[in-house]
Design a protein around this motif. Structure first.
Motif, PDB file in Angstrom:
ATOM      1  N   PRO A   1      35.187 121.130  18.445  1.00 43.95           N
ATOM      2  CA  PRO A   1      35.565 121.300  19.861  1.00 43.95           C
ATOM      3  C   PRO A   1      36.064 120.992  20.300  1.00 43.95           C
ATOM      4  O   PRO A   1      37.017 121.016  21.546  1.00 43.95           O
ATOM      5  CB  PRO A   1      35.512 122.780  20.230  1.00 43.95           C
ATOM      6  N   VAL A   2      35.079 120.122  21.067  1.00 46.40           N
ATOM      7  CA  VAL A   2      35.198 118.296  22.070  1.00 46.40           C
ATOM      8  C   VAL A   2      35.851 117.555  21.428  1.00 46.40           C
ATOM      9  O   VAL A   2      37.067 117.624  22.033  1.00 46.40           O
ATOM     10  CB  VAL A   2      34.611 118.110  22.351  1.00 46.40           C
ATOM     11  N   LEU A   3      35.983 117.506  20.544  1.00 45.14           N
ATOM     12  CA  LEU A   3      37.410 116.404  19.846  1.00 45.14           C
ATOM     13  C   LEU A   3      38.634 117.246  19.364  1.00 45.14           C
ATOM     14  O   LEU A   3      39.959 116.628  19.766  1.00 45.14           O
ATOM     15  CB  LEU A   3      36.824 116.452  17.918  1.00 45.14           C
ATOM     16  N   ASP A   4      38.794 118.456  19.400  1.00 48.41           N
ATOM     17  CA  ASP A   4      39.993 118.857  18.920  1.00 48.41           C
ATOM     18  C   ASP A   4      40.841 118.874  20.294  1.00 48.41           C
ATOM     19  O   ASP A   4      41.954 118.744  20.603  1.00 48.41           O
ATOM     20  CB  ASP A   4      40.153 120.423  18.400  1.00 48.41           C
ATOM     21  N   LYS A   5      40.182 119.409  21.034  1.00 48.69           N
ATOM     22  CA  LYS A   5      40.121 119.714  22.607  1.00 48.69           C
ATOM     23  C   LYS A   5      40.891 118.130  23.120  1.00 48.69           C
ATOM     24  O   LYS A   5      42.456 117.890  24.021  1.00 48.69           O
ATOM     25  CB  LYS A   5      39.599 119.653  24.008  1.00 48.69           C
TER      26      LYS A   5
ATOM     27  N   VAL B   1      38.389 109.036  25.325  1.00 49.40           N
ATOM     28  CA  VAL B   1      37.057 108.298  25.733  1.00 49.40           C
ATOM     29  C   VAL B   1      36.058 108.637  24.446  1.00 49.40           C
ATOM     30  O   VAL B   1      36.390 108.541  23.259  1.00 49.40           O
ATOM     31  CB  VAL B   1      36.291 110.307  26.679  1.00 49.40           C
ATOM     32  N   ARG B   2      35.127 108.122  24.577  1.00 49.19           N
ATOM     33  CA  ARG B   2      34.061 107.875  23.667  1.00 49.19           C
ATOM     34  C   ARG B   2      33.536 108.940  23.396  1.00 49.19           C
ATOM     35  O   ARG B   2      32.583 109.581  24.487  1.00 49.19           O
ATOM     36  CB  ARG B   2      32.771 106.711  23.494  1.00 49.19           C
ATOM     37  N   LEU B   3      33.356 109.623  21.783  1.00 50.24           N
ATOM     38  CA  LEU B   3      33.218 110.695  22.023  1.00 50.24           C
ATOM     39  C   LEU B   3      32.759 110.820  20.391  1.00 50.24           C
ATOM     40  O   LEU B   3      32.706 110.565  19.530  1.00 50.24           O
ATOM     41  CB  LEU B   3      33.905 111.975  21.420  1.00 50.24           C
ATOM     42  N   GLY B   4      30.756 110.948  20.382  1.00 53.16           N
ATOM     43  CA  GLY B   4      29.727 110.512  19.428  1.00 53.16           C
ATOM     44  C   GLY B   4      29.193 112.185  18.883  1.00 53.16           C
ATOM     45  O   GLY B   4      30.092 112.586  18.971  1.00 53.16           O
ATOM     46  N   ARG B   5      28.198 111.932  17.851  1.00 55.83           N
ATOM     47  CA  ARG B   5      27.655 112.785  17.294  1.00 55.83           C
ATOM     48  C   ARG B   5      27.047 113.899  19.134  1.00 55.83           C
ATOM     49  O   ARG B   5      27.343 115.312  17.866  1.00 55.83           O
ATOM     50  CB  ARG B   5      26.685 113.067  15.949  1.00 55.83           C
TER      51      ARG B   5
ATOM     52  N   LEU C   1      41.282 115.281  31.957  1.00 52.95           N
ATOM     53  CA  LEU C   1      40.538 115.465  31.321  1.00 52.95           C
ATOM     54  C   LEU C   1      39.369 116.433  31.863  1.00 52.95           C
ATOM     55  O   LEU C   1      39.179 117.445  30.414  1.00 52.95           O
ATOM     56  CB  LEU C   1      39.142 113.789  31.461  1.00 52.95           C
ATOM     57  N   LEU C   2      39.343 117.054  32.509  1.00 55.86           N
ATOM     58  CA  LEU C   2      37.892 117.800  33.280  1.00 55.86           C
ATOM     59  C   LEU C   2      39.290 119.139  32.203  1.00 55.86           C
ATOM     60  O   LEU C   2      38.887 120.322  32.017  1.00 55.86           O
ATOM     61  CB  LEU C   2      37.966 118.849  34.668  1.00 55.86           C
ATOM     62  N   GLU C   3      40.427 119.209  32.813  1.00 53.79           N
ATOM     63  CA  GLU C   3      41.659 120.256  31.975  1.00 53.79           C
ATOM     64  C   GLU C   3      41.389 120.628  30.571  1.00 53.79           C
ATOM     65  O   GLU C   3      41.232 121.490  30.317  1.00 53.79           O
ATOM     66  CB  GLU C   3      43.034 120.213  32.398  1.00 53.79           C
ATOM     67  N   ALA C   4      41.017 119.135  30.233  1.00 52.88           N
ATOM     68  CA  ALA C   4      41.420 119.143  28.396  1.00 52.88           C
ATOM     69  C   ALA C   4      40.617 120.212  27.592  1.00 52.88           C
ATOM     70  O   ALA C   4      40.638 120.265  27.004  1.00 52.88           O
ATOM     71  CB  ALA C   4      41.686 118.394  27.891  1.00 52.88           C
ATOM     72  N   LEU C   5      39.094 119.665  28.584  1.00 57.42           N
ATOM     73  CA  LEU C   5      37.694 120.436  28.380  1.00 57.42           C
ATOM     74  C   LEU C   5      37.295 121.999  29.071  1.00 57.42           C
ATOM     75  O   LEU C   5      36.935 122.347  28.170  1.00 57.42           O
ATOM     76  CB  LEU C   5      36.968 119.570  28.804  1.00 57.42           C
ATOM     77  N   ALA C   6      38.136 122.331  29.520  1.00 55.80           N
ATOM     78  CA  ALA C   6      37.544 124.103  30.352  1.00 55.80           C
ATOM     79  C   ALA C   6      38.565 124.672  28.978  1.00 55.80           C
ATOM     80  O   ALA C   6      38.434 124.626  28.289  1.00 55.80           O
ATOM     81  CB  ALA C   6      38.774 123.569  31.587  1.00 55.80           C
TER      82      ALA C   6
END
Length: 111
Positions: free
Chosen positions: A71-75, A83-87, A106-111
């Motif tokens: 879900p984080v990757l999708d957002k 940003v760097r998104l690992g496992r 970034l914060l808005e996207a992840l909310a």
């Protein structure tokens, strides 16, 4: 004898970036990014991302734990945020080319 060639791409990048860093000054770069990192440290836990990077670190980046990557990757993709998104981690490295609006985005996207 060694066969090979110089890495001209990185050499060209350094010929521009190093004078720019000297012009701005390392202290000014650090002072610019600290409020960005502090905002992330304050707000990301509210969104479920716990900081991994120790508090008080002067590092140019900050890392947070990620419980469910997909879900984080999708957002991030929807918001076109890189940003760097690992496992199981997310790493943000704001610098002089970022401002508080980028952090808010970034914060808005992840909310």
């Amino acid at each position: 004898f060694e066969a090979g060639s110089n890495a001209y791409g990185p050499m060209a990048a350094l010929s521009i970036s190093l004078p720019y860093i000297r012009q701005l000054g390392v202290g000014a770069i650090e002072a610019h990014r600290q409020p960005l990192l502090e905002r992330l440290r304050k707000e990301m836990p509210r969104l479920g991302f716990e900081p991994v990077t120790p508090a008080g670190t002067k590092s140019a980046l900050i890392t947070f734990s990620v419980k469910d990557r997909k879900p984080v990757l999708d957002k991030l993709k929807r918001a076109n945020i890189n940003v760097r998104l690992g496992r199981n981690f997310l790493r943000v490295s704001p610098s002089v080319y970022n401002d508080i609006k980028d952090i808010d985005r970034l914060l808005e996207a992840l909310a």
